[in-house]
Design an enzyme around this catalytic site. Sequence first.
Site, PDB file in Angstrom:
ATOM      1  N   LEU A  21       1.129  -1.363   0.359  1.00 29.55           N
ATOM      2  CA  LEU A  21       0.310   0.185  -0.083  1.00 29.55           C
ATOM      3  C   LEU A  21       0.910   0.934  -0.114  1.00 29.55           C
ATOM      4  CD1 LEU A  21      -2.700  -0.646   1.970  1.00 29.55           C
ATOM      5  CD2 LEU A  21      -3.135  -0.463   0.231  1.00 29.55           C
ATOM      6  N   VAL A  29       3.769  -0.546   4.657  1.00 30.42           N
ATOM      7  CA  VAL A  29       2.157  -0.874   4.936  1.00 30.42           C
ATOM      8  C   VAL A  29       1.916  -1.482   3.825  1.00 30.42           C
ATOM      9  CG1 VAL A  29      -0.073   0.561   5.072  1.00 30.42           C
ATOM     10  CG2 VAL A  29       1.961   1.644   5.836  1.00 30.42           C
ATOM     11  N   LYS A  44       0.919  -2.505   9.412  1.00 27.90           N
ATOM     12  CA  LYS A  44       1.829  -0.923   9.442  1.00 27.90           C
ATOM     13  C   LYS A  44       3.362  -1.775  10.059  1.00 27.90           C
ATOM     14  CE  LYS A  44       3.823   3.203   9.048  1.00 27.90           C
ATOM     15  NZ  LYS A  44       2.867   4.669   8.513  1.00 27.90           N
ATOM     16  N   GLU A 101      -7.291  -0.801  10.723  1.00 27.92           N
ATOM     17  CA  GLU A 101      -8.990  -1.093   9.627  1.00 27.92           C
ATOM     18  C   GLU A 101      -8.033  -0.616   8.419  1.00 27.92           C
ATOM     19  OE1 GLU A 101     -12.039   2.200   8.723  1.00 27.92           O
ATOM     20  OE2 GLU A 101     -10.261   2.331  11.018  1.00 27.92           O
ATOM     21  N   ASP A 145       2.092  14.343  14.659  1.00 30.20           N
ATOM     22  CA  ASP A 145       2.820  14.308  12.604  1.00 30.20           C
ATOM     23  C   ASP A 145       1.404  14.334  12.021  1.00 30.20           C
ATOM     24  OD1 ASP A 145       4.606  14.025  10.692  1.00 30.20           O
ATOM     25  OD2 ASP A 145       4.621  12.381  11.005  1.00 30.20           O
TER      26      ASP A 145
END
Length: 391
Positions: A21, A29, A44, A101, A145
């Site tokens: 991703l 990811v 992640k 998610e 962030d």
Amino acid sequence: MSEANGPVTVGDGRYELIGHLGSGGMGDVLEARDVRLNRRVALKFLGAGRLTGAAPGSERFARARELFVREGHTMARVDHTYVATIYDCDVGGDDPFIVMEHVDGRPLAEYVGSDPLLLEQTVRWSGQIAEGLAAAHREGVVHRDIKPANILITHDSSEVRIIDFGLARFADATESHTDMGTPLYRSPERCRFESGDERSDLYSLGCVMYEMVTGWPPFGDRRSDAAALAKAHQHQLPVRPGQQVPDVPEALDDLVMSLLAKNPADRPRNARAVVRAVQEVERVLEAVAETRRRGPGDDSPQIDAGITERIRGTEKRVRRLLLQFGAAHVETCAARAELAELTGESGDERGAVELYERLGRDCQRHYGPHDRRALDAFENMTRWTEGGYEM
């Protein structure tokens, strides 16, 4: 990680990897399927070695793993519609990862960076980000962030999902400041490498809102020198958004500038205060829409035009038709024209001009320069360019 002549899995076979991703300074990811619950998730991978330079098995790596577990627990406390949910974490191997998610959407970074967003989008997404931050701050979780890349916009509902809560603090704790990107959205205190607090998130939200309103961040761009950006955040005042872009409601202009105050004490008290301020901007836009609907000289009682909900509903219909039929299908064109008109009625004349222009050019490409739909779109673009609402 297991293959065994079958799908690649991690987490003792629970998560079947599907595809990549994205990547960043903090890791990769991957899209995956939770085999046990049969649902799509995002994994992640923190890449502790990339952050700390620590080799698996070393004392430094063990410390990074311990911090990551702690941050995973912290992140999982936040349960809110506008925050991506953390389901699990796996830290047993050499590549620790969290399970979150899977959001079917695009980062806000793909929407900004050139032209201003529609006012309705700016106000809607700003309010949702503020609500997500308010929920996190109630749990004592500070993001540290906030930036367009960490805000996803869902495809189906066009809603915000904030990601990567706590990861910036993890990077701070592992002494990695080099892979965090240029400080386009960092608060003055974060630019000084202080830990920051809730109001640091609010400053970053102000930077994101500034970019949504104007098309560019308050200082510099992605090619700017990091040290120069940090200095600007600490000492330079940005130009008010309304001085650069027409039709910015004063209430929105004031809110963005208050979020960008150098001193944290001069910013809004908390994220809930920002939510209330955004709601006030929405009321201003509704009042503008109602005035346009009633016309000059009409002193009949005010009726809520519900323009925001109508825009959101039409926007969803446009997205569905775009996916189903394409940009120039007759149904799509009609819905796009309706969205452009509603946008103008809401007080965002610039947005109406932009949407009608895009529609006209798409119709010209597909149907020819003299197509009636293209000509109608350009005629309406001209009407909104001249600022008149006369039907």
